[in-house]
Design a protein around this motif. Structure first.
Motif, PDB file in Angstrom:
ATOM      1  N   SER A   1       2.697  53.762  22.572  1.00  0.00           N
ATOM      2  CA  SER A   1       2.096  52.339  22.284  1.00  0.00           C
ATOM      3  C   SER A   1       2.231  52.193  20.833  1.00  0.00           C
ATOM      4  O   SER A   1       2.379  52.934  20.006  1.00  0.00           O
ATOM      5  N   ALA A   2       2.465  50.843  20.592  1.00  0.00           N
ATOM      6  CA  ALA A   2       2.462  50.424  18.987  1.00  0.00           C
ATOM      7  C   ALA A   2       1.776  49.022  19.057  1.00  0.00           C
ATOM      8  O   ALA A   2       1.578  48.413  19.869  1.00  0.00           O
ATOM      9  N   TRP A   3       1.055  49.108  17.610  1.00  0.00           N
ATOM     10  CA  TRP A   3       0.354  47.711  17.348  1.00  0.00           C
ATOM     11  C   TRP A   3       0.156  47.600  15.798  1.00  0.00           C
ATOM     12  O   TRP A   3       0.565  48.700  15.162  1.00  0.00           O
ATOM     13  N   SER A   4      -0.235  46.672  15.467  1.00  0.00           N
ATOM     14  CA  SER A   4      -0.465  46.512  13.884  1.00  0.00           C
ATOM     15  C   SER A   4      -1.793  46.139  13.840  1.00  0.00           C
ATOM     16  O   SER A   4      -2.775  45.304  14.476  1.00  0.00           O
ATOM     17  N   GLU A   5      -2.407  46.621  12.399  1.00  0.00           N
ATOM     18  CA  GLU A   5      -3.882  46.146  12.420  1.00  0.00           C
ATOM     19  C   GLU A   5      -4.109  46.472  10.728  1.00  0.00           C
ATOM     20  O   GLU A   5      -3.668  47.746  10.270  1.00  0.00           O
TER      21      GLU A   5
ATOM     22  N   LEU B   1       1.019  49.428  10.440  1.00  0.00           N
ATOM     23  CA  LEU B   1       1.921  49.818  11.825  1.00  0.00           C
ATOM     24  C   LEU B   1       1.335  50.995  12.416  1.00  0.00           C
ATOM     25  O   LEU B   1       1.148  52.055  11.906  1.00  0.00           O
ATOM     26  N   HIS B   2       0.703  50.982  13.674  1.00  0.00           N
ATOM     27  CA  HIS B   2       0.118  52.143  14.237  1.00  0.00           C
ATOM     28  C   HIS B   2       1.169  52.524  15.413  1.00  0.00           C
ATOM     29  O   HIS B   2       1.460  51.493  16.331  1.00  0.00           O
TER      30      HIS B   2
ATOM     31  N   HIS C   1      -1.198  60.359  16.812  1.00  0.00           N
ATOM     32  CA  HIS C   1      -1.213  58.913  16.241  1.00  0.00           C
ATOM     33  C   HIS C   1      -0.398  58.777  14.656  1.00  0.00           C
ATOM     34  O   HIS C   1      -0.544  59.495  13.787  1.00  0.00           O
TER      35      HIS C   1
ATOM     36  N   GLU D   1       0.788  56.137  11.543  1.00  0.00           N
ATOM     37  CA  GLU D   1       0.588  55.238  10.776  1.00  0.00           C
ATOM     38  C   GLU D   1       1.125  54.778   9.635  1.00  0.00           C
ATOM     39  O   GLU D   1       1.536  55.760   8.941  1.00  0.00           O
TER      40      GLU D   1
END
Length: 99
Positions: free
Chosen positions: A9-13, A17-18, A81, A83
């Motif tokens: 899974s990948a997402w930005s917050e 970038l995670h 995880h 980051e």
């Protein structure tokens, strides 16, 4: 050994970038979690593994100013995880050089 799964899974917050990489295996026993990123640490028999995989990953991630941690629960699979700073913060800078 019998057809587990790997979920990525990948997402930005918050300009970060995670990336989460999870598997459905047995997980990492609590008693060795403190050592999994150490070079040459392995739970495999002599001649079956070098213990370099996670330490190399740790080196690459931290060189790019990132963080990596294991967050899984024993018996529930491994969950790593990662980051990293947002791309615009890295453009032209590359990995930090040791001085």
């Amino acid at each position: 050994e019998t057809g587990g799964k790997v979920i990525v899974s990948a997402w930005s917050e918050n300009r970060r970038l995670h990336l989460a990489v999870e598997d459905t295996g047995p997980g990492i026993p609590a008693e060795i979690k403190e050592r999994i990123f150490e070079p040459f640490f392995t739970t495999k028999p002599v001649g079956k593994g070098t213990g370099l995989g996670l330490s190399v990953c740790y080196g690459i991630v931290t060189k790019w100013r990132g963080k990596i941690r294991e967050e899984g629960k024993p018996g529930g699979g491994a969950l790593f995880h990662l980051e990293f700073p947002a791309a615009e913060e890295l453009v032209g800078n590359g990995p930090e050089e040791k001085k």
